[in-house]
Scaffold this active site. Sequence first.
Site, PDB file in Angstrom:
ATOM      1  N   ASP A 152       0.873  -1.177   0.000  1.00 10.95           N
ATOM      2  CA  ASP A 152       0.000   0.000   0.000  1.00 10.95           C
ATOM      3  C   ASP A 152       0.915   1.233   0.000  1.00 10.95           C
ATOM      4  O   ASP A 152       1.367   1.674  -1.052  1.00 10.95           O
ATOM      5  CB  ASP A 152      -0.896  -0.098   1.243  1.00 10.95           C
ATOM      6  CG  ASP A 152      -1.938   0.992   1.348  1.00 10.95           C
ATOM      7  OD1 ASP A 152      -2.067   1.789   0.411  1.00 10.95           O
ATOM      8  OD2 ASP A 152      -2.638   1.048   2.370  1.00 10.95           O
ATOM      9  N   GLY A 208       3.901   1.127   1.226  1.00 13.38           N
ATOM     10  CA  GLY A 208       5.251   0.571   1.132  1.00 13.38           C
ATOM     11  C   GLY A 208       6.008   0.628   2.453  1.00 13.38           C
ATOM     12  O   GLY A 208       7.138   0.174   2.544  1.00 13.38           O
TER      13      GLY A 208
HETATM   14  P1  5GP Z   1       1.845  -0.569   3.809  1.00 13.25           P
HETATM   15  O1  5GP Z   1       2.856  -0.718   4.894  1.00 13.25           O
HETATM   16  O2  5GP Z   1       2.385  -0.879   2.427  1.00 13.25           O
HETATM   17  O3  5GP Z   1       1.162   0.770   3.836  1.00 13.25           O
HETATM   18  O4  5GP Z   1       0.684  -1.575   4.126  1.00 13.25           O
HETATM   19  C1  5GP Z   1       0.849  -2.904   3.978  1.00 13.25           C
HETATM   20  C2  5GP Z   1      -0.083  -3.689   4.850  1.00 13.25           C
HETATM   21  O5  5GP Z   1      -1.311  -3.009   5.068  1.00 13.25           O
HETATM   22  C3  5GP Z   1      -0.439  -4.978   4.148  1.00 13.25           C
HETATM   23  O6  5GP Z   1       0.464  -5.993   4.472  1.00 13.25           O
HETATM   24  C4  5GP Z   1      -1.838  -5.244   4.644  1.00 13.25           C
HETATM   25  O7  5GP Z   1      -1.787  -5.982   5.836  1.00 13.25           O
HETATM   26  C5  5GP Z   1      -2.406  -3.880   4.916  1.00 13.25           C
HETATM   27  N1  5GP Z   1      -3.231  -3.405   3.784  1.00 13.25           N
HETATM   28  C6  5GP Z   1      -2.919  -2.441   2.888  1.00 13.25           C
HETATM   29  N2  5GP Z   1      -3.911  -2.264   1.997  1.00 13.25           N
HETATM   30  C7  5GP Z   1      -4.876  -3.152   2.336  1.00 13.25           C
HETATM   31  C8  5GP Z   1      -6.157  -3.484   1.770  1.00 13.25           C
HETATM   32  O8  5GP Z   1      -6.642  -2.927   0.761  1.00 13.25           O
HETATM   33  N3  5GP Z   1      -6.849  -4.468   2.392  1.00 13.25           N
HETATM   34  C9  5GP Z   1      -6.394  -5.118   3.504  1.00 13.25           C
HETATM   35  N4  5GP Z   1      -7.160  -6.061   4.024  1.00 13.25           N
HETATM   36  N5  5GP Z   1      -5.190  -4.839   4.063  1.00 13.25           N
HETATM   37  C10 5GP Z   1      -4.448  -3.870   3.474  1.00 13.25           C
END
Ligand code: 5GP
Length: 184
Positions: free
Chosen positions: A111, A113
């Site tokens: 998302d 990162g």
């Molecule tokens: P980041 O650190 O890249 O912002 O977020 C990554 C984590 O957020 C992912 O491993 C996941 O657990 C959660 N996440 C991000 N987007 C989504 C989404 O659209 N749906 C769900 N269920 N989890 C998400």
Amino acid sequence: MTTNPNDQVHIRDLSFQLLYSEAMVRERVNALGAALTETHKNLNPLFISILSGAFVFASDLIRAFDGDCEIGFVKLSSYKGTRSSGDVQTVMGLEKDLKGRHIVVVEDIVDTGRTLHFFHNHLQEQGPASITTVAFLRKPSAIEFPVPVEYVGFDIENKFVVGYGLDYDGLGRNIPGVYQLIEE
Ligand code: 5GP
């Protein structure tokens, strides 16, 4: 959780529309496994699955990989409800020695990162021979922390998704396909 014939699922207060069917997911994951087989077949890679969301993807991906491999799990968290909470913590670590190993990081979704950025730095400090990252989903327009992701299942819009290991408030991980939030 309820499903209906219009390819929608309802979880608690929210409704989601089918984005990728079980068959589409299977085909894509098999292709990722074949690609990894080409690059890592004789390297005895250590797959590291980021819990909880990636466990479904990881279990299919390693079975689509044709060669010796090992798997480990790490628990990190950066998400609450449908919005990123901003911080990452290592809750459960890896016990294996990573020095000289070929690591394949298996992530459910990239998302902002933030999670991968943190984890990538953490891994690099332990002297692996290589780090390759595989993300089942990625939201290119949400990226804030550039991280190398060598293999991506699907690039998607910046909307919340559930299914195939991904949850909404603890539910929906067991849905075989991927469903996208219907925004009112
Ligand atoms: P980041 O650190 O890249 O912002 O977020 C990554 C984590 O957020 C992912 O491993 C996941 O657990 C959660 N996440 C991000 N987007 C989504 C989404 O659209 N749906 C769900 N269920 N989890 C998400």
